[in-house]
Design a protein around this motif. Structure first.
Motif, short mmCIF file in Angstrom:
data_model
loop_
_atom_site.label_atom_id
_atom_site.label_comp_id
_atom_site.label_asym_id
_atom_site.label_seq_id
_atom_site.Cartn_x
_atom_site.Cartn_y
_atom_site.Cartn_z
N ILE A 176 0.97 -1.23 -0.15
CA ILE A 176 0.16 0.01 0.03
C ILE A 176 0.88 0.98 -0.05
O ILE A 176 0.56 2.11 -0.86
N ALA A 177 1.95 1.28 1.03
CA ALA A 177 2.70 2.53 0.78
C ALA A 177 3.49 2.77 -0.24
O ALA A 177 3.95 3.76 -0.88
N ALA A 179 2.38 1.49 -3.34
CA ALA A 179 1.65 1.99 -4.54
C ALA A 179 1.29 3.60 -4.34
O ALA A 179 1.52 4.31 -5.30
N THR A 180 1.29 4.01 -2.99
CA THR A 180 1.02 5.55 -2.74
C THR A 180 2.53 6.36 -3.34
O THR A 180 2.25 7.27 -3.82
N ALA A 181 3.51 5.72 -3.05
CA ALA A 181 4.81 6.26 -3.70
C ALA A 181 4.48 6.48 -5.06
O ALA A 181 5.15 7.43 -5.49
N LEU A 183 1.98 6.60 -6.90
CA LEU A 183 1.06 7.70 -7.23
C LEU A 183 1.49 9.07 -7.11
O LEU A 183 1.39 10.03 -7.77
N ALA A 184 2.29 9.43 -5.69
CA ALA A 184 2.95 10.56 -5.49
C ALA A 184 3.86 11.17 -6.39
O ALA A 184 4.08 12.22 -6.84
N ALA A 195 6.10 10.01 0.86
CA ALA A 195 4.85 9.58 0.95
C ALA A 195 4.69 8.17 1.56
O ALA A 195 4.04 7.69 2.08
N MET A 196 5.79 7.33 1.00
CA MET A 196 5.93 5.90 1.35
C MET A 196 6.18 5.88 3.08
O MET A 196 5.74 5.27 3.56
N VAL A 199 2.91 7.04 5.01
CA VAL A 199 2.04 5.72 4.87
C VAL A 199 2.46 4.46 5.84
O VAL A 199 1.55 3.96 6.43
#
Length: 225
Positions: A176-177, A179-181, A183-184, A195-196, A199
């Motif tokens: 999840i972290a 994937a957030t990275a 996207l960021a 971001a990673m 999260v």
């Protein structure tokens, strides 16, 4: 009444194997991959009599390479630690789990290449960041897949349910972290790293509160730090 014999293929998929050799192979791949990361740190090609200030200047220009090595070594170590935690609760291995682990260590073996891209090009290169964090995301997802498969096949020890659930939350939080990275990075490349971390910390804090509600403090448990 005697049960009918299972088909050979089904019997093979359900056979229980020792996890020792899987752990040994995984540890070996991690050791090689983490050692290869340092090969990107190269001595500047300068004369032996170069002044100190010029040498420091050239080393400073290699800052992205050192940062790439630093982050990659930490991420690789984090994945190894999570794999070690997961295997601690896995009692036996089945052939499908072996193949999932082989895919996982394949993604680990590619990390030196992803690290080389990160060090060679600028940190704000979107393609480099997507490949780098995509590599880590795939590794995290495959590690989570092993855990979910083991739980489905009831291969996870339930002697300490709180610790096992905590490990599961940690494993779920990593992809999840990452994937957030990814996207960021589309919005602001350098924000991917922040971001990673954000999260991961948020999921860990939420997990602690969730565990405190589900398992009262009076219940003895071997906590996972």
């Amino acid at each position: 009444m005697k049960e009918p014999a299972k088909p050979p293929q089904e019997a093979l998929h359900n056979v229980l194997l020792s996890k020792g050799r899987v752990e040994a192979l995984t540890d070996g791949i991690f050791a090689i991959a983490m050692t290869l990361l340092v090969l990107e740190l190269k001595v500047p090609e300068l004369p032996r009599t170069v002044p100190a200030h010029e040498l420091l200047q050239r080393l400073g220009e290699e800052g992205p390479v050192f940062l790439g090595f630093f982050f990659s070594f930490l991420y690789c170590g984090l994945l190894w630690f999570f794999h070690h935690l997961a295997m601690h609760f896995v009692r036996h291995i089945q052939p499908p789990l072996v193949w999932l682990n082989l895919l996982f260590i394949m993604s680990i073996s590619v990390l030196p290449f992803s690290c080389a891209l990160l060090g060679h090009f600028r940190f704000d290169n979107l393609a480099v960041l997507e490949i780098y964090f995509g590599n880590l995301f795939l590794a995290g997802l495959l590690l989570l897949s092993q855990w979910l498969f083991a739980r489905r096949r009831k291969l996870i020890s339930e002697d300490d349910p709180r610790a096992a659930r905590t490990v599961g939350l940690r494993l779920a939080g990593l992809p999840i972290a990452l994937a957030t990275a990814m996207l960021a990075a589309l919005y602001q490349p350098i924000a991917a790293f922040y971001a990673m971390i954000f999260v991961l910390l948020a999921i860990r804090l939420w997990g602690k509160r969730s565990m405190a509600k589900k398992f009262p403090a009076t219940v003895p448990s071997r906590s996972v730090s």
